[in-house]
Design a protein around this motif. Structure first.
Motif, short mmCIF file in Angstrom:
data_model
loop_
_atom_site.label_atom_id
_atom_site.label_comp_id
_atom_site.label_asym_id
_atom_site.label_seq_id
_atom_site.Cartn_x
_atom_site.Cartn_y
_atom_site.Cartn_z
N ASN A 129 -42.54 58.22 -8.25
CA ASN A 129 -42.39 56.77 -8.44
C ASN A 129 -43.05 55.97 -7.31
OD1 ASN A 129 -40.39 57.91 -6.86
ND2 ASN A 129 -38.95 56.26 -7.25
N ARG A 164 -36.03 57.26 -16.08
CA ARG A 164 -36.41 58.66 -16.14
C ARG A 164 -37.64 58.87 -17.05
NH1 ARG A 164 -34.07 63.59 -14.43
NH2 ARG A 164 -33.44 62.56 -12.54
N ILE A 209 -40.78 57.78 -15.20
CA ILE A 209 -41.17 58.80 -14.22
C ILE A 209 -41.87 59.97 -14.91
CG2 ILE A 209 -40.26 60.62 -12.71
CD1 ILE A 209 -39.33 58.63 -11.11
N LYS A 210 -41.30 60.40 -16.02
CA LYS A 210 -41.91 61.53 -16.75
C LYS A 210 -43.30 61.17 -17.25
CE LYS A 210 -38.20 64.47 -18.38
NZ LYS A 210 -37.60 65.18 -19.51
N HIS A 227 -45.72 61.24 -14.44
CA HIS A 227 -46.05 62.60 -14.05
C HIS A 227 -47.04 63.22 -15.03
CE1 HIS A 227 -45.45 66.97 -13.45
NE2 HIS A 227 -45.40 66.60 -12.19
#
Lengths: 489, 489
Positions: A151, A336, A339-340, A343
């Motif tokens: 993040n 979440r 963030i995924k 990534h």
């Protein structure tokens, strides 16, 4: 050498002969007179023909090779590279990608470019940035290059949190900030997080085509809500919410692109209420609030009581595009998932650049930079307003934006924006035909042009506007009374 | 102060009292003994209780605040930040995201980390990089920060083209190179370009979970082809091609992740033939070829006569992860689509970093860096091989990779990789249970662990392997003869 080609060099010019020659050869290659892999004349034969020294030819060929126009084979000679392909790559990667891939926009080095909102390099705070880069390397050493958190680098998120409070009265904890590699990535991440194929997404009509492309790439269906002088049409928005139950509304409340219009304070409030009542998420793309020439414009996010607004801000556009840095605020609910998505997209943004930019903010360089840039753009803004004063007599109208880097001109029905674009392009002036920004789901008027003054200097503004006026006059003359109005869509 | 909490400081220790105190308080906050927004004891009361000076408490609280554990309110005192949330963000953004978001992997500062392949900061070529950064800024000034071309800064693409020829015998023109912000972005771009929802995609089984996540995010159905000691099972591949007509095969031919296996030369040739016959595109993710400890391993791409291989290379992994830089080679057919996907994703990679890295390659720093890193890792590789020699007696087997940064150990059926992972984690040693890398579409053996030595030093290798051995012995003892073999999947 092809017999039908004549190259003339002028020894009286102030320009070296080899540069003159290289320029002429470039033009011949670009125009396809010399084809890929075709051998250029030998040095000796060309020198003889042009009555110059061999070394002039050698230097010209060397220059062409450096610039990627030709390649040499040892002992054989100099050959043309495939210029049609290579030149197509010379596009600048700014927000005008859509224009370029669709073949509408092509820039040459001599063009006066009213299409780009990117700043000119002279304005970049190079010395300040060099200072923070060196400071980061001396301070963090190898650590400057480890993977940062997905993040974002913690201290940068802290300084952005302070920055938001001080500058925009936005109260967001560092833990709710996601660092991104520029505004476009923010749009892409949210598309990944929020859109399932077949979902409806609302945008202002017209809007930024890079956002539409990202949403469509995820299989979204796009609905355009008409943009008015003081923000989108809220009645239409209400109507469409009930019909389509959209995933979110994508909006640029201040100095919208391409219209340059800003939402009134009332409309901002009403929009937020409406969003809250209908549980509609709003993506606010704020790339321009800083460039106010009169009163300060606050982001929609600063009025957002219900955490209904996802705020994207790019530091690239008016700071340094080559940096690729920005952030978005993430609602708890999507934390979440975002963030995924980040990534999966690129693991994280460059930790090194994040550390440097953190220092840049802390040293107050950003604020100084904004002030300097704003002063410069305000002068250009006033100049272009003055220069287009004549356009009125052709029934060309616009609303003064009082901020940002563009003007959005509405053309009368007897001048087509596409024809005007073509006419200007023929005279080496690049403008953007408004049509390309519209979503075609309603019968909007689309006959606009956008003039941006981010990349032009004052001399170019005066010259370029003059060219545009001549083109307008020519089209007006050609159309005259005997041309009937034909709607474009 | 809570009455049931005892803090003991040791004045005889070599560690300052305030650091001892801060460490103990951190632990209490992490363990949830102090809750979010709970007030810490006042400076005076705690000083009195612990029989230390007020200044010791002041310094400890200041340190905690700097490290994000507490916040202070003027005139009121010091309060606990919400540590549960903040700590969850402290994850390092490397390739182990899947482990971390699934809650399998959590690192504390004392852990010995055999999970990460990221290099340690001491190995980063900081001075060389500083030199090229300064050179770029002095040379290009503001231009260093303009938007580069979408496909990448021209001179960098030229130097990469030379680099590929010199190092890997890969012959690719600069115009066919697309610069990307690290390997993961390459995977994401190709997913965007090639995958429509419902398409089949082939991967090696087991494989890199970050790739699977990107493919699935585009709606792909994933088929795993069993990975063997010398490459994937080609008979299975043939069978599945006819059944599923996949969009492409994603592969890591050298030092595959997680297995560390490399394809034999024969299998590479057969795979290329098979791909050509069936018009199957191959995505080669080459993140590790450079780290050969014996013979040099060439990429599959170097043998690719039919332009069937899309080659992705990251400069981040073993150079400097914080840089986020890499490239892919684009087949003519997809050139325009990949440019569009890149634009929709983040417009372009940082032009500034691209300019710096171009110089880094041209100055030959990259090659020097690889040699230095290789030497260091080779020593660690030999050490870890020596240390795990004892594992044989527990029927733990593996194939020596002779390159890369990991070992892939097959466990006997009476030690479950998950149980071993848990046991090690309880002893502050982090390993990766192999199970998480497997696609569950066939009955593979999944009882492996991966040990990586990218982030550990020699002392940690010796200590950590010792801990792991003790954990193995403990599990063996507990399982004994009366535990039957239960397959995991």
């Amino acid at each position: 050498m092809k017999n039908n080609i004549i190259i003339q060099l002028d020894k009286n010019l102030n320009k070296s002969l080899y540069i003159q020659l290289a320029d002429k050869l470039k033009k011949l290659i670009e125009d396809g007179v010399f084809q890929k892999d075709e051998k250029l004349p030998s040095i000796r034969s060309l020198a003889k023909k042009l009555e110059v020294n061999n070394i002039t030819i050698v230097n010209a060929y060397k220059l062409l090779e450096q610039e990627g126009y030709v390649y040499s084979k040892k002992g054989s000679g100099t050959y043309v590279k495939r210029q049609d392909e290579d030149l197509s790559l010379n596009y600048l990667a700014d927000e005008n990608m859509e224009l370029m891939t669709s073949g509408i926009l092509s820039l040459s080095k001599n063009s006066i470019n009213f299409a780009s909102v990117s700043p000119t390099p002279e304005l970049f705070p190079v010395e300040e940035f060099k200072q923070v880069l060196i400071e980061v390397l001396d301070r963090d050493k190898g650590k400057a290059f480890v993977y940062p958190e997905i993040n974002g680098y913690g201290p940068l998120r802290e300084s952005i949190s302070c920055f938001l409070k001080d500058n925009y009265y936005i109260d967001i904890e560092a833990s709710k900030i996601q660092i991104i590699s520029g505004g476009q990535q923010g749009i892409d991440l949210l598309a990944k997080t929020l859109i399932q194929p077949g979902d409806y997404v609302f945008v202002e009509n017209p809007t930024y085509s890079g956002a539409v492309a990202a949403f469509e790439s995820r299989g979204a269906k796009i609905i355009g809500i008409p943009m008015e002088h003081d923000g989108i049409n809220l009645d239409e928005l209400k109507k469409y919410i009930d019909m389509y139950h959209p995933k979110f509304l994508y909006t640029m409340p201040n100095y919208q692109s391409p219209t340059t219009y800003s939402y009134s304070e009332e409309k901002k409030k009403e929009l937020l209420d409406l969003a809250h009542k209908n549980d509609l998420y709003i993506i606010e793309d704020d790339f321009m609030s800083d460039l106010s020439y009169t009163d300060k414009k606050l982001p929609l996010k600063s009025m957002d009581k219900y955490d209904q607004v996802i705020y994207i801000k790019s530091f690239s556009k008016i700071l340094m595009p080559g940096l690729r840095l920005g952030f978005l605020t993430t609602p708890e609910k999507f934390f979440r998932d975002i963030i995924k998505a980040k990534h999966t997209t690129d693991i994280s943004s460059s930790g090194f650049i994040q550390r440097a930019f953190d220092l840049f903010l802390r040293e107050n360089f950003w604020k100084q930079h904004i002030e300097r840039v704003k002063k410069d753009y305000n002068e250009k803004y006033k100049l272009i307003l003055k220069e287009i004063n004549n356009f009125k007599k052709y029934n060309i109208n616009f609303k003064k934006p009082d901020g940002g880097l563009s003007l959005w001109l509405e053309l009368p029905s007897d001048i087509s924006c596409i024809e005007l674009y073509n006419e200007c392009a023929n005279n080496d002036v690049i403008i953007v035909p408004g049509e390309i920004f519209f979503i075609d789901n309603n019968n909007s008027k689309t006959n606009f042009i956008r003039l941006s003054f981010g990349s032009v200097n004052k001399k170019q503004i005066v010259e370029g506007i003059n060219v545009i006026e001549n083109c307008i006059a020519k089209l007006k003359g050609g159309n005259d009374e005997n041309t009937k109005f034909i709607p474009l869509i």
